[in-house]
Enzyme design. Structure first.
Site, PDB file in Angstrom:
ATOM      1  CG  ASP A 279      30.562  32.872  50.505  1.00  0.00           C
ATOM      2  OD1 ASP A 279      31.005  31.787  50.084  1.00  0.00           O
ATOM      3  OD2 ASP A 279      29.810  33.591  49.816  1.00  0.00           O
TER       4      ASP A 279
ATOM      5  CG  ASP B 176      48.199  27.569  52.585  1.00  0.00           C
ATOM      6  OD1 ASP B 176      46.960  27.731  52.526  1.00  0.00           O
ATOM      7  OD2 ASP B 176      48.745  26.674  53.266  1.00  0.00           O
TER       8      ASP B 176
HETATM    9  O1  9MR Z   1      34.882  32.016  41.477  1.00  0.00           O
HETATM   10  C1  9MR Z   1      34.443  33.356  41.323  1.00  0.00           C
HETATM   11  C2  9MR Z   1      35.372  34.059  40.361  1.00  0.00           C
HETATM   12  O2  9MR Z   1      35.273  33.487  39.078  1.00  0.00           O
HETATM   13  C3  9MR Z   1      35.009  35.540  40.309  1.00  0.00           C
HETATM   14  O3  9MR Z   1      35.962  36.205  39.516  1.00  0.00           O
HETATM   15  C4  9MR Z   1      34.989  36.109  41.716  1.00  0.00           C
HETATM   16  C5  9MR Z   1      34.621  37.576  41.763  1.00  0.00           C
HETATM   17  O4  9MR Z   1      33.320  37.775  41.333  1.00  0.00           O
HETATM   18  O5  9MR Z   1      34.087  35.397  42.519  1.00  0.00           O
HETATM   19  C6  9MR Z   1      34.418  34.035  42.665  1.00  0.00           C
HETATM   20  O6  9MR Z   1      33.441  33.417  43.402  1.00  0.00           O
HETATM   21  C7  9MR Z   1      33.358  33.672  44.787  1.00  0.00           C
HETATM   22  C8  9MR Z   1      31.925  34.119  45.053  1.00  0.00           C
HETATM   23  O7  9MR Z   1      31.711  35.359  44.467  1.00  0.00           O
HETATM   24  C9  9MR Z   1      31.592  34.136  46.535  1.00  0.00           C
HETATM   25  N1  9MR Z   1      31.906  32.881  47.147  1.00  0.00           N
HETATM   26  C10 9MR Z   1      33.308  32.519  46.990  1.00  0.00           C
HETATM   27  C11 9MR Z   1      33.651  32.377  45.526  1.00  0.00           C
HETATM   28  C12 9MR Z   1      35.081  31.897  45.323  1.00  0.00           C
HETATM   29  O8  9MR Z   1      36.031  32.846  45.639  1.00  0.00           O
END
Ligand code: 9MR
Length: 741
Positions: free
Chosen positions: A348, A714
């Site tokens: 993102d 994937d």
């Molecule tokens: O890495 C993050 C993970 O530990 C959380 O469980 C999850 C849900 O809150 O979010 C992951 O982080 C994402 C972030 O919120 C937005 N950018 C992408 C990240 C990786 O998936």
């Protein structure tokens, strides 16, 4: 490859008759009305313009110049779905060279997606079919074909649209290749060399190591390990650590199966160290990515206030107060901030201080530990400062900009994050993002991340740029003081629209980490006193399934206190605590037939499990530094085997490394799977990995019921198992640096 498989499957499965005629067995129930367009157009709708029916199919003229897929759709509402029921969603479509986002989702805000597929269409009418299990019961779903995002107008035609309920579930079976599982990249000549064999056999089996010419160079017998919890497979382990001859193209043969080829060498790890670090340049915001530095990856600068970007040059605070006052400081502020630069977090376009913090710490930690001098081919290369420090500086400058300036409410605190007001679709290059960007409220966790990393930076950059070091230290002190004055401003879980929440309501770990970095940099008594009084200081901080992550940062402080020179009283106990933590992960690894130092409670593998695995390896490697014990070194190295192919899926999670590797990670700009003119992620990009909770609809449609290691796919649509993220690549970079050293 996946798309071909879908078309093939569709060809086999579908008899192209009109939707209403599709009652194949008594339980099958068609949910779409007039899916064959035999009765005109109703009840189908289009975003604008007319749907025309000709030759038995429906066509729409899709306007050019829209940004998101959903900017132009055709669809049908009032669809019934029942939770737990299986549906087959199928249609025939035409639209040469365009990707359609075919969804089943909510027909009103917040427009949840229950299932989605993104097939690439051709000039011929071709059938497509997908099976999924509904997670919801509703009478208000819609099926829609989202067609926007093309610069040029085009024509989309569809026929035989069907959503058939009551069909048997489709069983997705991943192609896992040979049953002998190895590190597909290679084993270090003087490192451990272990493999895992999937077999029904319960007694030891012979194995042979063959060189590239097919000659047997070593042989032995496997060790039966029973059923492995993390995969549900009956497995044996194989140990050929005694073999040390460098070479390429080795294979391991057992139980009639030949492994994928691998090297015995160090070279690939040096390359991996470089590639894992080069990842960060292509994540940069606010600067063009140069073709000469990254052939195939050039793109204009993102979010620099050039239309259609609204830019990061003067970003206002979130307009709407947060729904749960009391949890955080909601609402607008009386200033805008220039928060250009930094790294995009993941797939993102958001930039988040807490995740930037742990990523910066880990890369700088690799520099402090290994003195990484890799040449990264970045714009600053050759300026006399190590490339790795120039790269991290790009993020540090951004983090400093997130601090509230003096004279405003919450001065010295850091905003938790900055991202789009609403989620955007895929693909979308950073410079084409049209969303309003917003600063989210300040938080204690973000402020302490800033304090910790700015303090660490003050130490690391002093030699190269004393003025920056001084500025960073001043910011760190201010942040720490501000966090102490505002110790409970928590980013809430509800703030997840347009960007990740990164909610964190446990901050004593962040206080400890920040105090540790400030103490290590300054040696000052006040930070020492704070540290020694912190309950975290004497707590066992290595009890988590993963030792640390963006939300749990105490171990970051502990590792640095153990490794870096200081006069802190009780350093022997600090070191002991790290060695005990490592012993804990070593015991877990020895229990795991796939050699992974990770065994979460209830076998529930976490989002980004690959980073948890690698972070635990960093604890093992640090214990090796502290004790010189080979068992810790070998355990850290063996962890790389899991990431690079010795796993239940028999694939490497690092793009470009290993015969079969992740290459379709969820990203708005490496979206090759959706748009063939865009690249795959660059070599050295780590996928998040197995995630038992499979939060995204695509993974749910394929993997429901999966056992831990199998909860990964994937595909670019699987944002919960297959994203790429700065804090995951920082873990890869650290461990690649360890392996290469
Ligand atoms: O890495 C993050 C993970 O530990 C959380 O469980 C999850 C849900 O809150 O979010 C992951 O982080 C994402 C972030 O919120 C937005 N950018 C992408 C990240 C990786 O998936």
């Amino acid at each position: 490859m996946i798309r071909t498989a879908v078309v093939l499957a569709a060809t086999l499965l579908l008899v192209p008759v009109s939707a209403k005629a599709q009652a194949a067995n008594a339980d099958d129930v068609e949910q779409i009305v007039n899916g064959g367009f035999d009765n005109g157009v109703a009840p189908w709708w289009a975003s604008s313009g007319a749907i025309t029916v000709a030759g038995g199919q429906a066509c729409v003229d899709v306007p050019g110049g829209t940004v998101n897929k959903w900017d132009f759709s055709i669809g049908q509402n009032d669809i019934d779905l029942v939770a737990g029921e299986n549906y087959r969603y199928s249609f025939t479509a035409t639209g040469a060279g365009h990707v359609v986002r075919a969804i089943v989702g909510g027909s009103a805000a917040p427009y949840d997606t229950y299932f989605e597929a993104s097939p690439g269409l051709t000039a011929d009418a071709e059938p497509y079919a997908y099976t999924f299990t509904s997670a919801v019961t509703t009478g208000q779903a819609q099926v829609a074909f989202q067609l926007g995002g093309s610069p040029d107008p085009w024509t989309f035609c569809v026929d035989d649209a069907s959503l058939l309920g009551g069909v048997p579930p489709e069983v997705y079976v991943p192609d896992t290749g040979p049953r002998v599982r190895v590190n597909q990249v290679g084993y270090l000549p003087d490192g451990p060399k272990k493999a895992t064999l999937v077999t029904d056999a319960t007694t030891a089996l012979p194995w042979q190591l063959r060189n590239a010419a097919g000659k047997v160079v070593k042989s032995g017998r496997s060790t039966p390990r029973g059923v492995d919890v993390s995969s549900g497979q009956n497995v044996h382990s194989i140990d050929f650590s005694g073999y040390r001859v460098r070479g390429a193209g080795y294979t391991l043969v057992a139980d009639g199966e030949t492994s994928r080829p691998f090297d015995v060498d160090t070279a690939a790890y040096r390359q991996l160290r470089t590639d894992a670090l080069k990842f960060f340049y292509t994540q940069r915001s606010g600067i063009e990515i140069r073709e000469d530095l990254r052939p195939g990856y050039a793109r204009p600068a993102g979010h620099v206030d050039v239309a259609p970007n609204l830019g990061d040059g003067a970003v206002p605070c979130q307009a709407v107060p947060l729904p749960k006052p009391g949890l955080s400081v909601g609402g607008a502020c009386d200033y805008t901030l220039d928060v250009t630069g930094g790294w995009y977090d993941a797939g993102d376009h958001g930039k988040y201080v807490v995740n930037g913090g742990i990523s910066v710490w880990q890369v700088l930690s690799a520099y402090e530990r290994f003195g990484v001098k890799s040449e990264l081919a970045i714009p600053e290369s050759g300026n006399g400062t190590p490339d790795v420090l120039d790269e991290v500086r790009w993020e540090l400058d951004f983090l400093l900009k997130m601090q509230v300036p003096a004279g405003h409410a919450y001065a010295g605190m850091a905003h938790h994050k900055i991202h789009d007001a609403a989620w955007t679709g895929l693909p979308l290059l950073p410079h084409l993002d049209p969303q309003q960007r917003e600063l989210h409220p300040v938080s204690t966790a973000a402020t302490l991340n800033l304090a910790a990393t700015a303090a660490q930076a003050a130490r690391v950059y002093r030699r190269f740029d004393p003025a920056f070091a001084a500025k960073a230290l001043a910011a760190a002190r201010t942040a720490f003081t501000a966090a102490r004055a505002n110790p409970a401003l928590y980013a809430p879980e509800s703030d997840g629209i347009g960007g990740g929440a990164y909610n964190d309501s446990k901050v004593d770990d962040d206080f400890y980490w920040a105090a540790a970095e400030l103490y290590l940099t300054t040696g000052e008594r006040s930070y020492q006193d704070f540290l020694l009084a912190s309950p975290q200081h004497t707590a066992d901080v290595f009890t988590g399934a993963g030792a640390f992550d963006w939300a749990s940062t105490a171990a970051a402080g502990r590792l640095d206190l153990a490794v870096l020179p200081s006069k802190l009283p009780g350093r022997a106990q600090i070191r002991d605590s790290v060695v005990r933590g490592a012993a804990h992960y070593l015991a877990i690894q020895r229990d795991q037939p796939y050699g992974v130092p990770y065994a979460p409670a209830n076998n529930a593998w976490d989002w980004g499990s690959n980073s948890a695995v690698l972070n635990n390896a960093q604890v093992l490697a640090t214990a090796y530094d502290l004790t010189g014990r080979a068992a810790f070194r070998d355990a850290a190295l063996e962890t790389m085997d899991y990431v690079l192919g010795r796993n239940a899926l028999n694939q490497s999670y690092v793009t470009g490394y290993g015969e079969v590797s992740s290459q379709n990670q969820h990203s708005r700009w490496y979206a090759h799977e959706l748009d063939a003119t865009l690249p795959h992620p660059p070599n050295g990009s780590l996928a998040g990995g197995a995630n038992s909770s499979i939060q995204d609809p695509y993974a749910q449609s394929k993997l429901t019921g999966c056992v831990a290691q199998f909860c990964y796919i994937d595909d670019i649509q699987s944002w919960s198992t297959n994203e790429l993220t700065i804090n995951w690549n920082s873990a890869l970079a650290w461990m690649a640096a360890f392996s290469a050293s």
